[in-house]
Design a protein around this motif. Structure first.
Motif, short mmCIF file in Angstrom:
data_model
loop_
_atom_site.label_atom_id
_atom_site.label_comp_id
_atom_site.label_asym_id
_atom_site.label_seq_id
_atom_site.Cartn_x
_atom_site.Cartn_y
_atom_site.Cartn_z
N GLN A 232 -12.22 -3.71 9.68
CA GLN A 232 -12.11 -3.69 8.22
C GLN A 232 -12.65 -4.99 7.63
O GLN A 232 -13.38 -4.97 6.64
CB GLN A 232 -10.66 -3.49 7.79
N ILE B 299 0.87 -1.17 0.00
CA ILE B 299 0.00 0.00 0.00
C ILE B 299 0.90 1.22 0.00
O ILE B 299 1.68 1.42 0.92
CB ILE B 299 -0.90 0.01 1.25
N ASN B 300 0.79 2.03 -1.05
CA ASN B 300 1.65 3.19 -1.18
C ASN B 300 0.94 4.50 -0.88
O ASN B 300 1.53 5.56 -1.03
CB ASN B 300 2.25 3.24 -2.59
N SER B 301 -0.33 4.42 -0.50
CA SER B 301 -1.08 5.64 -0.23
C SER B 301 -2.28 5.32 0.65
O SER B 301 -2.41 4.21 1.15
CB SER B 301 -1.53 6.27 -1.55
N ASP B 302 -3.15 6.29 0.80
CA ASP B 302 -4.35 6.14 1.62
C ASP B 302 -5.34 5.18 0.94
O ASP B 302 -5.70 5.37 -0.22
CB ASP B 302 -4.98 7.51 1.81
N LYS B 303 -5.81 4.18 1.67
CA LYS B 303 -6.73 3.20 1.11
C LYS B 303 -8.08 3.81 0.71
O LYS B 303 -8.71 3.37 -0.23
CB LYS B 303 -7.00 2.09 2.13
N LEU B 304 -8.53 4.80 1.45
CA LEU B 304 -9.87 5.34 1.22
C LEU B 304 -9.96 6.33 0.07
O LEU B 304 -10.91 6.32 -0.68
CB LEU B 304 -10.38 6.02 2.49
N SER B 305 -8.99 7.20 -0.06
CA SER B 305 -9.14 8.30 -1.01
C SER B 305 -8.41 8.09 -2.33
O SER B 305 -8.65 8.83 -3.28
CB SER B 305 -8.67 9.61 -0.37
N THR B 306 -7.55 7.11 -2.43
CA THR B 306 -6.82 6.90 -3.68
C THR B 306 -7.77 6.39 -4.76
O THR B 306 -8.56 5.48 -4.53
CB THR B 306 -5.68 5.89 -3.46
N ASP C 272 -9.10 0.53 -7.34
CA ASP C 272 -9.19 1.03 -5.97
C ASP C 272 -8.84 -0.09 -5.00
O ASP C 272 -9.07 -1.26 -5.26
CB ASP C 272 -10.63 1.53 -5.74
N TYR C 273 -8.32 0.28 -3.84
CA TYR C 273 -7.91 -0.70 -2.83
C TYR C 273 -9.04 -1.67 -2.48
O TYR C 273 -8.87 -2.87 -2.49
CB TYR C 273 -7.43 0.01 -1.56
#
Length: 116
Positions: A78, A29-36, A44-45
């Motif tokens: 989650q 995961i290289n960024s925010d799960k919710l907003s990417t 999307d994640y």
């Protein structure tokens, strides 16, 4: 919990969400799960996370030692939210238990007073 369920005769397949636990060896995961990728959700994640579970169910139903008419999902936080979403997407799941499911009723949570 899984050992206790196995001792009661249930088959258990534990799945780590993408990028967590041992799955971090295969997905990072290289960024925010919710907003990417909200503007273009393909990839999307959570889209991928839901499909991971659906593929897991596909594997389970191929096993001759599993009664595919009695598949259930259990998850907390989650995993609880993912369990609810995947149950809606895949009719092979016959029961779901979601403990404090993450991202459920998010509209309400933004209106609650801060706990700090």
């Amino acid at each position: 919990m899984q050992l206790g369920e196995c001792q009661r005769g249930y088959a258990v397949l534990q799945v780590y969400p993408r990028g967590q636990g041992i799955s971090s060896n295969y997905f990072s995961i290289n960024s925010d799960k919710l907003s990417t990728k909200l503007a273009l959700p393909e990839g999307d994640y959570y889209q991928g996370g839901y499909m991971d579970i659906i593929r897991m169910i596909g594997y389970i139903v191929t096993r001759p030692d599993i009664d595919s008419s009695r598949i259930a999902m259990v998850g907390t936080s989650q995993a609880g939210g993912i369990s609810l979403a995947v149950t809606v997407l895949d009719s092979r799941i016959k029961a779901v238990v979601a403990h404090v499911p993450y991202l459920c009723n998010a509209g309400l949570t933004v209106t609650l007073p801060s706990s700090s």
